[in-house]
Design a protein around this motif. Sequence first.
Motif, PDB file in Angstrom:
ATOM      1  N   GLY A  29       0.809  -1.202   0.000  1.00 40.40           N
ATOM      2  CA  GLY A  29       0.000   0.000   0.000  1.00 40.40           C
ATOM      3  C   GLY A  29       0.844   1.255   0.000  1.00 40.40           C
ATOM      4  O   GLY A  29       2.071   1.235  -0.073  1.00 40.40           O
ATOM      5  N   THR A  30       0.135   2.383   0.158  1.00 36.00           N
ATOM      6  CA  THR A  30       0.810   3.680   0.030  1.00 36.00           C
ATOM      7  C   THR A  30       1.562   4.076   1.293  1.00 36.00           C
ATOM      8  O   THR A  30       2.486   4.894   1.223  1.00 36.00           O
ATOM      9  CB  THR A  30      -0.227   4.766  -0.288  1.00 36.00           C
ATOM     10  N   THR A  31       1.203   3.518   2.458  1.00 38.70           N
ATOM     11  CA  THR A  31       1.810   3.970   3.702  1.00 38.70           C
ATOM     12  C   THR A  31       3.317   3.764   3.719  1.00 38.70           C
ATOM     13  O   THR A  31       4.100   4.689   3.972  1.00 38.70           O
ATOM     14  CB  THR A  31       1.174   3.239   4.899  1.00 38.70           C
ATOM     15  N   THR A  32       3.752   2.531   3.427  1.00 34.46           N
ATOM     16  CA  THR A  32       5.192   2.260   3.431  1.00 34.46           C
ATOM     17  C   THR A  32       5.891   3.029   2.319  1.00 34.46           C
ATOM     18  O   THR A  32       7.024   3.508   2.500  1.00 34.46           O
ATOM     19  CB  THR A  32       5.441   0.753   3.266  1.00 34.46           C
ATOM     20  N   GLY A  33       5.238   3.168   1.177  1.00 29.10           N
ATOM     21  CA  GLY A  33       5.835   3.924   0.073  1.00 29.10           C
ATOM     22  C   GLY A  33       6.074   5.374   0.435  1.00 29.10           C
ATOM     23  O   GLY A  33       7.140   5.944   0.154  1.00 29.10           O
ATOM     24  N   ILE A  34       5.083   5.986   1.095  1.00 28.76           N
ATOM     25  CA  ILE A  34       5.243   7.380   1.515  1.00 28.76           C
ATOM     26  C   ILE A  34       6.339   7.493   2.566  1.00 28.76           C
ATOM     27  O   ILE A  34       7.158   8.423   2.542  1.00 28.76           O
ATOM     28  CB  ILE A  34       3.905   7.922   2.048  1.00 28.76           C
ATOM     29  N   ALA A  35       6.371   6.548   3.500  1.00 31.14           N
ATOM     30  CA  ALA A  35       7.425   6.558   4.517  1.00 31.14           C
ATOM     31  C   ALA A  35       8.797   6.405   3.877  1.00 31.14           C
ATOM     32  O   ALA A  35       9.784   7.010   4.328  1.00 31.14           O
ATOM     33  CB  ALA A  35       7.170   5.438   5.526  1.00 31.14           C
ATOM     34  N   PHE A  36       8.867   5.590   2.836  1.00 30.91           N
ATOM     35  CA  PHE A  36      10.117   5.368   2.101  1.00 30.91           C
ATOM     36  C   PHE A  36      10.629   6.684   1.506  1.00 30.91           C
ATOM     37  O   PHE A  36      11.789   7.060   1.678  1.00 30.91           O
ATOM     38  CB  PHE A  36       9.838   4.346   0.999  1.00 30.91           C
TER      39      PHE A  36
END
Length: 417
Positions: A86-93
């Motif tokens: 999902g987008t959560t880990t991608g944004i954190a990345f």
Amino acid sequence: MDDPAILRAYLISLGIGLLIGVERERADAGSAGLRSFALIALSGTTAAWLARESGTPWLLPVALLGVVALWLAADLRDPEHARDPGTTTGIAFVLCFLLGAMLVYHATYIAVAIAVVVTLLLYFKTELHGITHRLTREELLSFLQFAVLAFVALPLLPDRGFGPFAAVNPARVGQFAVLICAMNLCGYAALRLFDDHRAVAITGLLGGLVSSTATTLALSRQTRGAGVPPELAALGILLANQTVLLRLAVLAGIAAPAILPSLLPVIAGGLAGGLIAPLWLWRRLPAEQPEVAMSVTNPAELKAALGFAALFALVLVVTAAAHHSFGTGGLYAVAAISGLTDVDAITLSTLRLFGGGQVAAATALGVVLTAFGANLIFKLGLVAGIGGRTAARHVALGYLLSMAGLLVGGLLPVRPA
């Protein structure tokens, strides 16, 4: 950057990556874990340093696109281990990379603060989802109204004086109204976290953030209708009063920081004296305590914000007129009257006069304490009339000790700031 500075940036970058990476590792967030986030933060620092040293600013966004492409490719190549695509880990990345880059541009404290906030948001995923599901439609609408007031309407208000004595500055009135609503909102949100029933001590402490008068009224009623022991109700009421003192310190620190050297000893004395009775009551309470339900109005409602703004504007005009016509005595009279129901408005208006050099620190403290004392008298009347004599006796003792502590704190010598 010299060698010690870039080494420091790399060490902090590693710490940021490990901080976020530990949380993602705990959450079992697919291919991105502890090592991945540590490396991505270091990559951001390296890319920013190379871009700065070589004079090629385009290198930083290109490096960011490259690492994002590598992350996506890893998930596509090994979909079985991509458990959180999902987008959560991608944004954190992406954020981790950018935070590492910020360190090169001397934004160390901001980068570390953002990293802590990001980690907290990731860690408290379940709790945050629970809060949003428990909010009603009306509460969400109130929060949106508050956001519009704070971030859309407030910047549009004119920053100059209007009315008698040019006492009403719409921009300042709006800023303080938003500040008070924000403080009340924090207390309201904290109360909502404890569902509909809370221990009395928590009700008092958090309820005082929203409204100490409303808390006093609610607890006084429950000594009659809900079977809450008078000693227990008195404990919550006295703790709500302690929260009011902390609110005054915060308001002073924001509105007139120059008064803090004179105010903080007074507040400390009031807190020390005011805690004696609650601690004594706490030791006498049984292990099993009844739960307490308290209904409070959402302070983010548009009506609440506009109501405080109107009250504050009125108090500003009255205090300016009273000071002009009657001097210090007029301020004390206004404080004694307005403090019966609200301490914030007279406190802020007095701090405004202090900030403008119109009153001395001793006068400002005296006016604030007068309003605070008047508010205590009003709340004691509520307890005596609704909660009964036993609760009123305990509350009166606690209020007297708190006022005594305030007076003792005011007599202490103050070192110049």
